[in-house]
Design an enzyme around this catalytic site. Structure first.
Site, PDB file in Angstrom:
ATOM      1  N   SER A  92       0.949  -1.348  -0.101  1.00 38.83           N
ATOM      2  CA  SER A  92      -0.075   0.065  -0.060  1.00 38.83           C
ATOM      3  C   SER A  92       1.017   1.254  -0.034  1.00 38.83           C
ATOM      4  O   SER A  92       1.706   1.566  -0.940  1.00 38.83           O
ATOM      5  CB  SER A  92      -0.982  -0.086   1.248  1.00 38.83           C
ATOM      6  OG  SER A  92      -1.789   0.912   1.137  1.00 38.83           O
TER       7      SER A  92
ATOM      8  N   ASP B 170      -2.593   6.294  -3.983  1.00 39.16           N
ATOM      9  CA  ASP B 170      -1.346   5.652  -3.382  1.00 39.16           C
ATOM     10  C   ASP B 170      -0.673   4.584  -4.171  1.00 39.16           C
ATOM     11  O   ASP B 170      -1.515   4.343  -5.274  1.00 39.16           O
ATOM     12  CB  ASP B 170      -1.629   5.131  -1.902  1.00 39.16           C
ATOM     13  CG  ASP B 170      -2.938   4.096  -2.106  1.00 39.16           C
ATOM     14  OD1 ASP B 170      -3.448   4.065  -3.033  1.00 39.16           O
ATOM     15  OD2 ASP B 170      -2.594   3.352  -0.917  1.00 39.16           O
TER      16      ASP B 170
ATOM     17  N   ASP C 237      -1.072   1.196  -4.563  1.00 40.29           N
ATOM     18  CA  ASP C 237      -1.746   0.463  -5.363  1.00 40.29           C
ATOM     19  C   ASP C 237      -3.132   0.885  -5.506  1.00 40.29           C
ATOM     20  O   ASP C 237      -4.215  -0.057  -5.699  1.00 40.29           O
ATOM     21  CB  ASP C 237      -1.977  -0.913  -4.354  1.00 40.29           C
ATOM     22  CG  ASP C 237      -2.631  -0.473  -2.770  1.00 40.29           C
ATOM     23  OD1 ASP C 237      -2.457   0.757  -2.386  1.00 40.29           O
ATOM     24  OD2 ASP C 237      -3.257  -1.530  -2.478  1.00 40.29           O
TER      25      ASP C 237
ATOM     26  N   ASP D 278      -5.830   2.187  -4.051  1.00 40.29           N
ATOM     27  CA  ASP D 278      -7.107   1.981  -3.281  1.00 40.29           C
ATOM     28  C   ASP D 278      -7.396   3.364  -2.323  1.00 40.29           C
ATOM     29  O   ASP D 278      -8.637   3.449  -1.977  1.00 40.29           O
ATOM     30  CB  ASP D 278      -7.122   0.540  -2.449  1.00 40.29           C
ATOM     31  CG  ASP D 278      -5.683   0.880  -1.186  1.00 40.29           C
ATOM     32  OD1 ASP D 278      -5.107   1.591  -1.511  1.00 40.29           O
ATOM     33  OD2 ASP D 278      -6.022  -0.094  -0.570  1.00 40.29           O
TER      34      ASP D 278
END
Length: 575
Positions: free
Chosen positions: A145, A304, A306, A308
């Site tokens: 993340s 960010d 990834d 999400d």
């Protein structure tokens, strides 16, 4: 011999570990601190999977710890006889993400389980969508993340596209922990896996399917066309997975002035332009704000790595400065727009529901009351919001509109079961277009919301307490707050105390106790006078205890002062 030294020696002498690993072990042989941190414990496969520093050792992310986790997952899937449904796999731009994802695929294949892997990096929410679309039994995302560059991670999803929840998470953890010998990890060559039809690459068509699902949530495409020539958008993927899809999505919708931060557009696991690739951190916006000032942008958006989470800064037309919208403000802005527009168009479904976490803004409650939407609470962690959606689908009681958490994550629609920073970008751009056509910036628009519902502000205090002593201190703090609740916090009288560990909310005035519809968790939440509140919970992943607070003022300045006072009161109370 110290236990960590014993583990180190075993890795040095065991023939199962390859030559590359042996060379890395040789490099740290004289570094006692590094050696100890690498081997003093096993990297724990928790309820969300793995997360750790990339390197050699039992406490590191490497091919052996990832292999053990994957073999455990495989054992569980085989026991459930779900091999044929397969597992979808995605990964981000971090170091070793490609290698870990392919390794996971081949270990699953060696256990007779089909895999469907993206040909290159993709956002976490698209993985959640893929699990659902392809009918897989599970999914894996290799990502850490928004953690610093030295980290990577491994998250497991189940068949509805949500991160694994009880009891499945604990059952998988048991299987992982049962694998004590790395030689038990099964292997197969990629060529053999392909020839057996086990290793499958996901078609590029899935990208189009995903984006089409997102577009279905657009409420006012005509507003986009009207503002397309004048609205200016700056976007950064922070060297992660969001750039390609966001660029295509906004182009397809007709925006003509989208500026991507070139220095951060290319995926790069070193994250060279930021120390911490987190859109919650205003420092991550440095390059984006420079570009925004250059092109006179209306809004600045960041995902960010990834993709999400979503970060937002908005131009203040009076000062020319860019104002940070926190996770609550983003969620509230989207909620007001979605609900009001659906209501206006007559498409608000029967029994509409919005879900927020118990540490998110109380202004959500006022929005839901105003429009007649049922509000549901969830514990922190988006998988708990996903569990509520699953409940609605099962009992047919409500129609989900959106869910959000204060930590910069939201999900609009039901195409996925995890927070989706891509659809959040899409919706915030549409909202900006809508208000631009009415002569308002998003900052001015949220001022009108404050005038309508009250001036709500929220804050958080994370306290780090490391080691065994720190863990004991955290437990003592929680015990003291349960056993010796104060009558007031700052100037506010406590009206109710919710204790999620026993599933009870107690009315302090009447003494009445009410059961709460939440899973058991070590969380306390205080309802205070004037729609203010506080909450406290130990972190599940870090050596921290977190304090949250929210106030309602009669002006922004008043609310900021009250928040500062309540924050100080919480600091004093917890000393």
């Amino acid at each position: 011999m110290e236990k960590y030294q014993e583990k180190y020696e075993k890795w040095c002498n065991n023939p199962i570990f390859d030559e590359e690993t042996k060379r890395e072990l040789e490099k740290i042989k004289d570094n006692e601190e590094e050696k100890k941190d690498s081997f003093y414990k096993d990297l724990e496969f928790g309820t969300a999977g793995l997360r750790g520093i990339v390197g050699v050792g039992t406490n590191r992310m490497n091919k052996y710890t990832v292999g053990k986790a994957t073999q455990g997952l495989a054992e569980y899937i085989v026991k459930k006889s779900k091999q044929e449904r397969g597992v979808a796999i995605a990964y981000d731009s971090r170091h070793m993400s490609t290698e870990f994802s392919e390794l996971a695929a081949l270990i699953l294949n060696a256990n007779g389980i089909k895999t469907f892997i993206f040909e290159t990096l993709r956002p976490t929410p698209e993985l959640s969508f893929a699990v659902r679309k392809l009918g897989c039994i599970a999914g894996i995302v290799v990502t850490a993340s928004h953690n610093p560059p030295k980290y990577n991670g491994y998250k497991v999803y189940w068949e509805d596209g949500s991160q694994i929840t009880e009891p499945i998470d604990n059952e998988i953890i048991t299987e992982v922990n049962n694998i004590e010998d790395f030689s038990k990890i099964k292997t197969i060559s990629k060529e053999e896996a392909i020839s057996k039809g086990l290793y499958n690459v996901i078609s590029l068509e899935l990208d189009d399917m995903y984006l089409e699902e997102l577009k279905k949530n657009s409420l006012n495409p005509e507003e986009i066309q009207k503002a397309a020539d004048t609205l200016k958008i700056v976007y950064t993927p922070l060297h992660g997975t969001g750039g390609k899809l966001v660029k295509k999505l906004l182009h397809d919708q007709g925006y003509k002035n989208v500026y991507i931060v070139k220095e951060q557009e290319k995926p790069d696991g070193d994250f060279p332009t930021v120390s911490y690739p987190n859109p919650e951190d205003p420092k991550a916006f440095e390059y984006a704000i420079n570009l925004a000032k250059e092109v006179d942008a209306d809004i600045v958006l960041a995902n960010d790595p990834d993709a999400d989470r979503i970060g937002l800064q908005v131009k203040d037309s009076k000062t020319g400065n860019y104002i940070v919208f926190n996770g609550n403000m983003i969620g509230l802005m989207i909620a007001e727009y979605l609900i009001s527009q659906k209501k206006e168009k007559g498409i608000l479904p029967k029994n509409p529901a919005l879900i927020k976490t118990i540490v998110s803004s109380n202004m959500t409650d006022r929005i839901c009351e105003y429009y007649g939407v049922d509000l549901f609470l969830a514990l922190t962690g988006f998988k708990n919001i996903a569990a509520r959606i699953r409940q609605f689908e099962s009992d047919k009681s409500h129609n989900y509109i959106m869910g959000y958490e204060e930590s910069y994550g939201c999900l609009i629609g039901t195409h996925a079961r995890d927070k989706d920073g891509i659809i959040a970008v899409m919706m915030l751009c549409e909202i900006a277009a809508y208000y631009k056509n009415r002569g308002l910036t998003l900052w001015e628009a949220i001022q009108k919301m404050y005038e309508k519902y009250g001036y709500y502000r929220e804050g958080q205090i994370p306290v780090t307490l490391e080691g065994a002593d720190g863990a004991a201190k955290i437990q003592e703090m929680m015990k003291n707050m349960r056993n010796n609740p104060p009558e007031k916090l700052g100037k506010y009288r406590i009206l109710k105390i919710m204790d999620c560990s026993i599933g009870i909310e107690k009315d302090i005035i009447t003494g009445q106790e009410t059961k709460i519809d939440l899973p058991k968790s070590n969380v306390l939440r205080y309802s205070l006078e004037n729609d203010c509140w506080c909450a406290v919970r130990p972190s599940g992943t870090e050596p921290k205890i977190k304090f949250y607070m929210g106030v309602r003022g009669n002006s922004l300045e008043n609310a900021e002062k009250d928040l500062a006072d309540l924050t100080e009161a919480m600091r004093e109370y917890t000393k």
